[in-house]
Each structure stands twice: as structure tokens, then as C-alpha cells.
Design an enzyme around this catalytic site. Structure first.
Site, PDB file in Angstrom:
ATOM      1  N   ASP A  44      84.417 -82.623  16.852  1.00  0.00           N
ATOM      2  CA  ASP A  44      83.889 -81.482  16.105  1.00  0.00           C
ATOM      3  C   ASP A  44      84.695 -80.229  16.438  1.00  0.00           C
ATOM      4  OD1 ASP A  44      81.147 -80.330  14.701  1.00  0.00           O
ATOM      5  OD2 ASP A  44      81.951 -78.948  16.205  1.00  0.00           O
ATOM      6  N   TYR A  49      87.113 -71.694  15.913  1.00  0.00           N
ATOM      7  CA  TYR A  49      87.475 -72.101  17.274  1.00  0.00           C
ATOM      8  C   TYR A  49      88.964 -71.897  17.537  1.00  0.00           C
ATOM      9  CZ  TYR A  49      83.012 -74.699  17.040  1.00  0.00           C
ATOM     10  OH  TYR A  49      81.696 -75.059  16.882  1.00  0.00           O
ATOM     11  N   HIS A 107      79.848 -72.721   8.087  1.00  0.00           N
ATOM     12  CA  HIS A 107      79.531 -72.500   9.498  1.00  0.00           C
ATOM     13  C   HIS A 107      78.325 -71.581   9.709  1.00  0.00           C
ATOM     14  CE1 HIS A 107      81.614 -72.275  13.698  1.00  0.00           C
ATOM     15  NE2 HIS A 107      80.330 -72.462  13.807  1.00  0.00           N
TER      16      HIS A 107
END
Length: 290
Positions: A44, A49, A107
Site C-alpha cells: 500500500d 507518501y 485519499h
């Protein structure tokens, strides 16, 4: 590994390896490599990120066949909107070095995610994504999207752990046939998660760690979950949860630990909305404990 079947017909591993807060480059490559070596097949990541390139490198270097892997990524707030999400998805595939994603998520429930959803529906129909979903959506926002989308979300990835169990929201997701998936199952260790007496007692009874008990609890509750560590021994430990089961009394004991409020993310709180909008500039993990 055990699997669950999503509404799209795709089989999803019940335990995934998370890459949040793992820097791009060697730290992320090494952590993902350790996870794949330990047996994880679900990785994931997310645009926010900023480590998708390293994730892709680790996947290619692992020697594990792409068909055995389940790769999730996410589009962040600044990538919401039809055109922006199309561009973000293409960029993320290039960074990962992949031809398709197994799961792609909105998200955060902010910005023009309806425009993004139209783009994701098209990408799904084109075979570039095997399942589409959302993350951090409240029951009301999830219901609204389900009622208006041509293709309903397969997954809602949410904060879920022994201190925030969300029974009512899970019931709504079940009614909508949206699979809940737990992120932050350890709540970053906040509020003494790893030293909680009930969890310690259960762990001792099984000869397991508190972390293993929590992951087993998530899975026995019917939720896939995402575990994260950068330490190879912990990565292996977190994966070693398939050889024991919690009793009904132990499950009840964990149910009694629910505090009824989030520890990591509250999308209804203004300080949290400000935080997630500014996350790429100032990566604060939560404002809930200030």
C-alpha cells in the site's frame, strides 16, 4: 495468506504492508523488499507518501510475479478533479513501473472527488485499475457517492484499531457492500496501545506480541488491514498471524477497549482539515493530541 473478494471480483490479501512515512530511496526499497520476502503480497502506497518510485523498484527487484501482487495507491487532495486525477494516475504508474494497479483510492474526502471518480471509473473500464475505492470517507459521504456513482466504491480505507472500532460505520459499509480496510491498526502506539493490559494478557496467552493480536483481531473482525514497520524482524513478526485465533471472550475483551473517537484523523475537525490540506508542505501526522 488469506484473501477476501471485493465487489469487483478481485481477491485482496487480508494483510497488507503500508509505506506511510517511509522515505523514498533505500529505506523504502529495503522495507518493501523485507515485506515481500516475509510473504506480504499486498503493498500500500500513495501519491502523498512520495515513495512510489522506491516501491516499484523493490517490486521489480523482488522476483515476485506481478500476478501474485496486489498494489494499492491513492490520489491526494491536490490531484482531485477529472483531468488532474487522470494525469496523477499516469504519473504514479510511471513511478511504480507498472501497467496497472489493483486498487486506486481517493485519499481524502475533499476537493473535486466526484470529478476524480469519473476518471477512475473510466480507468477501471479500460482495465488499468482492477478495483476503485475511497479512503477516510464518513458514512454520509460514502452513501452519497454510492448513490451517484456508476461504479460504487469497492473499498473504504479507514482509521480503525482497538481504541476506535467504528461499529456503526462498519454496518453502513456492509449495507452498501463496500469493504472496510483498516489503516493505522496500532494507532501509532498512541494512548499506550502496546502496553494496554487486556491486549498484553491476550498476547501472553497465545505466545504472541500485542501487535500480532491486534492484526489478528482486525482480520477476525472481517477487515483487511495495513501494517507498517521498517524493522525486518517486526515486518516478519507482523506477518506471522496465521497460526492462532482469538477466542470469543478475547474478542469481547478487545471490543470493550473502544474509546469511541479517532486518534489519528478526524475529517470533521477544522484543525484536521487544515492539516491534511497542508500535509505535503508540513507532514504533521495528526492535530488531535495538541
Amino acid at each position: 495468506m488469506e484473501y477476501i473478494t471485493l465487489r469487483s471480483g478481485v481477491s485482496m490479501p487480508l494483510l497488507g504492508f503500508g509505506t506511510f512515512q517511509i522515505p523514498n530511496g533505500a529505506p523504502c526499497r529495503e522495507a518493501v523488499a523485507a515485506a515481500l520476502a516475509a510473504g506480504y503480497r499486498h503493498i500500500d502506497t500513495a501519491s502523498s507518501y512520495q515513495n512510489e518510485e522506491a516501491v516499484g523498484q523493490a517490486i521489480r527487484q523482488s522476483g515476485v510475479a506481478r500476478s501474485e501482487l496486489f498494489i494499492t495507491s491513492k490520489a491526494y487532495i491536490h490531484e482531485m478533479g477529472y483531468d488532474k486525477t487522470k494525469a496523477a494516475f499516469d504519473r504514479q504508474l510511471r513511478l511504480l513501473g507498472l501497467d496497472y494497479l489493483d486498487l486506486y483510492l481517493v485519499h481524502m474526502p475533499f476537493g473535486d472527488y466526484y470529478g476524480s471518480w469519473r476518471a477512475m471509473e473510466e480507468l477501471y473500464k479500460e482495465g488499468k485499475i482492477r478495483a476503485i475505492g475511497v479512503s477516510n470517507f464518513s458514512s454520509s459521504r460514502l452513501m452519497d457517492l454510492c448513490y451517484n456513482a456508476d461504479i460504487a466504491p469497492a473499498v473504504n480505507q479507514i482509521e480503525r484499531h482497538p481504541f476506535y472500532q467504528r461499529a456503526e460505520e462498519l454496518a453502513v459499509m456492509e449495507e452498501l457492500n463496500v469493504q472496510a480496510e483498516a489503516w493505522a491498526p496500532f494507532a501509532e502506539g498512541m494512548n499506550g496501545m502496546f502496553t494496554q493490559p487486556v491486549l498484553q494478557e491476550i498476547a501472553a496467552a497465545h505466545g504472541k506480541s500485542v501487535a500480532q493480536v491486534i492484526l489478528r483481531w482486525e482480520i477476525q473482525s472481517g477487515l483487511p488491514c495495513i501494517a507498517k514497520s521498517v524493522r525486518p524482524e517486526r515486518i516478519r513478526e507482523n506477518f506471522a498471524i496465521w497460526d492462532f485465533e482469538l477466542t470469543a471472550d478475547e474478542m469481547k475483551g478487545i471490543a470493550a477497549l473502544d474509546l469511541g473517537h479517532p486518534q489519528m484523523l478526524d475529517t470533521e475537525r477544522p484543525s484536521e482539515v487544515k492539516r491534511v490540506y497542508d500535509f505535503l508542505n508540513n507532514p504533521v501526522v495528526t492535530s488531535l493530541h495538541e
